[in-house]
Design a protein around this motif. Structure first.
Motif, PDB file in Angstrom:
ATOM      1  N   HIS A  54       0.868  -1.189   0.000  1.00  0.00           N
ATOM      2  CA  HIS A  54       0.000   0.000   0.000  1.00  0.00           C
ATOM      3  C   HIS A  54       0.901   1.234   0.000  1.00  0.00           C
ATOM      4  N   GLU A  57       1.904   3.551   3.173  1.00  0.00           N
ATOM      5  CA  GLU A  57       2.421   2.880   4.375  1.00  0.00           C
ATOM      6  C   GLU A  57       3.924   2.707   4.164  1.00  0.00           C
ATOM      7  N   ARG A  96      -3.034   4.462  -1.104  1.00  0.00           N
ATOM      8  CA  ARG A  96      -3.213   3.055  -0.716  1.00  0.00           C
ATOM      9  C   ARG A  96      -3.333   2.180  -1.969  1.00  0.00           C
ATOM     10  N   HIS A 140       3.432  -3.861   6.460  1.00  0.00           N
ATOM     11  CA  HIS A 140       2.394  -2.830   6.287  1.00  0.00           C
ATOM     12  C   HIS A 140       2.457  -1.858   7.459  1.00  0.00           C
TER      13      HIS A 140
HETATM   14 ZN   LIG Z   1      -1.399  -2.102   4.182  1.00  0.00          ZN
END
Ligand SMILES: [Zn+2]
Length: 331
Positions: A54, A57, A96, A140
């Motif tokens: 993502h 992150e 994201r 993440h």
């Molecule tokens: Zn994530």
């Protein structure tokens, strides 16, 4: 001839080798070249570490880069492959999802060779890197919209043996929270796909808001503890200090433990992650912004529980998750 996903270097070469995972071009964008680090010290555990699934992150890509600095000195056996950024277009956009096709990379596994760019990334990773590993650490974090304590997470797995192995590995990170997180039906996740092949898959989480040095140090220490537990690195494990405490606990959160917003508005958190709450305690307040006469709505804990994750103060839609509550894992 259509290009197929490939690696620009030989993963079997001994010692450190680096190159790229090439994701072929498609109708929507040019080929992508994802930098890959490989450290092959022969027999032993085979680990794949990924970050940047993502794009908002960024703890994962930063910690992955730090590992590349010290692993060549520290790793004593086995194989570690590191792909710091799985989704470069999303990282460049601090988004994201992939901006080109709007897809969430963690919902399209195993991907498609003839799909859009996000599906082609998943396809390349599934075909070329995942088969080289028995264990995956996917790094993440909570990103800008969730607050999470330093945590390793897994979802419930039908195979009891793999579930036990996965929880044990997750706990070996010695982070403040190990969380067994029941999702409602979410197909296409990287972990579900890897677990279907019998692999131990650990998802590290840490949030949220901005990336800070203290958070990164805890994150890195957790991943190092995981490497020590696997036997890839020698040394002592250490409980990272979080809020002046060295402790860890294993909790579970069920799909029914999601606290949802009753209306659209600004969510104001009124408790912090790892707080223990009793039935009726205030979790947060929802402020509707369309009208000053609309009363703010209290969101209260339905049962005694521990706050595993809470939304940052931000605008949410009605029926959107604003907190995850949990309790000690039943074994
Ligand atoms: Zn994530």
């Amino acid at each position: 001839m259509t290009e197929t996903p490939h690696l620009t270097f030989d993963l079997e070469a001994p010692g450190v080798s680096t190159g790229h995972l090439v994701v072929p071009k498609g109708a929507d964008c040019w080929a992508l070249s994802l930098p890959v680090f490989n450290l092959n010290k022969g027999e032993g555990p085979r680990l794949l570490i990924t970050g940047g699934c993502h794009g908002n992150e960024l703890e994962g890509p930063i910690v992955a880069r730090r590992l590349i600095e010290w692993l060549p000195e520290a790793q004593t056996c086995g194989r570690v492959i590191i792909l710091p950024v799985l989704n470069p277009p999303a990282v460049q956009a601090w988004s994201r999802n992939t901006p080109i096709d709007g897809l969430n990379l963690n919902r399209v596994f195993p991907g498609r060779a003839d799909g859009s760019v996000t599906e082609r990334i998943a396809d390349a990773v599934s075909r070329l890197l995942l088969p080289m590993a028995d264990t995956v650490f996917d790094l993440h974090s909570g990103g800008p919209s969730w607050d999470l304590p330093p945590a390793t997470t897994t979802h419930p797995i039908d195979d009891a043996d793999l579930m036990a192995k996965t929880v044990k590995m997750a706990e070996a990170f010695k982070l403040p929270l190990t969380l067994v997180w029941e999702h409602s039906d979410t197909p296409g996740m990287f972990d579900t796909f890897a677990q279907g092949q019998g692999k131990v898959f650990i998802c590290a989480e840490f949030g949220g808001g901005m990336v800070g040095s203290e958070a990164l140090a805890i994150y890195e220490a957790g991943v190092r503890n995981g490497l020590v537990a696997l036997g890839l690195v020698q040394g002592e494990t250490d409980y990272p200090t979080f809020r002046r405490k060295k402790s860890s606990q294993t909790l579970e959160t069920l799909a029914s433990d999601k606290l949802k917003s009753p209306a659209r508005g600004i969510f104001e958190p009124r408790c912090s992650v790892l707080d223990e709450v009793k039935q009726g305690d205030l979790i947060g307040i929802l402020h509707q912004i369309e009208s000053l006469s609309a009363r703010s709505i209290d969101l209260r804990a339905p049962t005694t529980s521990i706050v595993c994750a809470i939304r940052s103060g931000l605008h949410v839609e009605g029926d959107e998750e604003v907190a995850l509550l949990g309790r000690p894992l039943k074994r």
